[in-house]
Design a protein around this motif. Sequence first.
Motif, PDB file in Angstrom:
ATOM      1  N   ASP A 123      90.042 -33.173 -92.908  1.00 18.34           N
ATOM      2  CA  ASP A 123      89.919 -32.592 -93.778  1.00 18.34           C
ATOM      3  C   ASP A 123      91.551 -33.737 -94.346  1.00 18.34           C
ATOM      4  O   ASP A 123      91.817 -34.556 -94.573  1.00 18.34           O
ATOM      5  N   ASP A 154      98.067 -28.598 -96.358  1.00 19.21           N
ATOM      6  CA  ASP A 154      97.274 -29.108 -95.159  1.00 19.21           C
ATOM      7  C   ASP A 154      95.656 -28.000 -94.467  1.00 19.21           C
ATOM      8  O   ASP A 154      95.957 -26.876 -94.266  1.00 19.21           O
ATOM      9  N   SER A 155      94.743 -28.922 -95.134  1.00 21.37           N
ATOM     10  CA  SER A 155      93.330 -28.217 -95.034  1.00 21.37           C
ATOM     11  C   SER A 155      93.255 -28.086 -93.251  1.00 21.37           C
ATOM     12  O   SER A 155      92.532 -27.465 -92.912  1.00 21.37           O
ATOM     13  N   ALA A 156      94.300 -28.545 -92.977  1.00 20.53           N
ATOM     14  CA  ALA A 156      93.201 -28.415 -91.223  1.00 20.53           C
ATOM     15  C   ALA A 156      93.836 -27.321 -90.906  1.00 20.53           C
ATOM     16  O   ALA A 156      93.604 -26.834 -89.488  1.00 20.53           O
ATOM     17  N   THR A 158      94.274 -23.519 -90.537  1.00 19.69           N
ATOM     18  CA  THR A 158      93.501 -22.171 -91.555  1.00 19.69           C
ATOM     19  C   THR A 158      94.842 -20.712 -90.863  1.00 19.69           C
ATOM     20  O   THR A 158      94.422 -19.827 -91.500  1.00 19.69           O
TER      21      THR A 158
END
Length: 284
Positions: A123, A154-156, A158
């Motif tokens: 991430d 933050d790509s962690a 969704t």
Amino acid sequence: MKSAALAIVLVCLPVAALAVEPACLDAAGRRFDPRGTGPLPAGDSPADFGQVPEACPGLDVLARLRSTLLVASDYPDYYGNVTVSALVRLRYPLTARMWMSVGLDVVTFRYVANAVVRSHAFDVGPPTVGVFRDVGHVGPGALAIYARLLLPIDSARTNGVLLGGEAGVSYWRLLRSRFAIQGGVAAPMPVTVIAGQAHGAFRPAAVVEATWRAGRAAALVIGAAGHLQAMPDPGLLSLAARAGLRLVLARGMNAALMGEIPFAGSDRTSAIASLFVGWTPSQP
């Protein structure tokens, strides 16, 4: 939440009133001192959010590689995780007494084992932006106040976002030619937004460190850090012992190692290890 933020402001305002003259006029001459000018950001929060910063201004670039370990083998189902993250942080002076920082977790790897189920992911994010101010001499030391934002990138996550704000105080002081102390208080207020609903918390933290200069280019650090949850559900998150080594290298480079082991609290993190590499450009 609003009352907690107001309390932080009311505490910081009298501190700011102590300002008489800059406390770090000779910061450029001390920047290669292995004792440093503040605690190392060695906790497990993202992009240094909730970590007490340096008390003196400066222009530098810092990279940190951090690993955390959690082992909960005494639970009904075994649970554990390992994370490895890389942070890049830039500090830039705005005036002789004010500076800012921008930090980003450029990559984070997580490996989770829950009973017989395993998963892993890479991430990016989140970033932080902070503004800091030197508020004057406190004996032969420095005192600074600061405010920092955790940005919701933050790509962690969704199905939600994490953001927050933080205020705090940082202190650094020389004791003798070989000794220094540093520490401070941080008051982060993270907010998680899921399905349009915001869930906030107030989690004060404190750190204190003692540093002994073992030579012209090395220093040993020992200290302790504590984290509380004041709201909601008040309780002790963690008390941790920390120890580390700071090194001054050639051409403006410096490095540090720091380990932190929690020994009390509800946080199940077993250990945190951090490797720092920094660079400070030479002054004209």
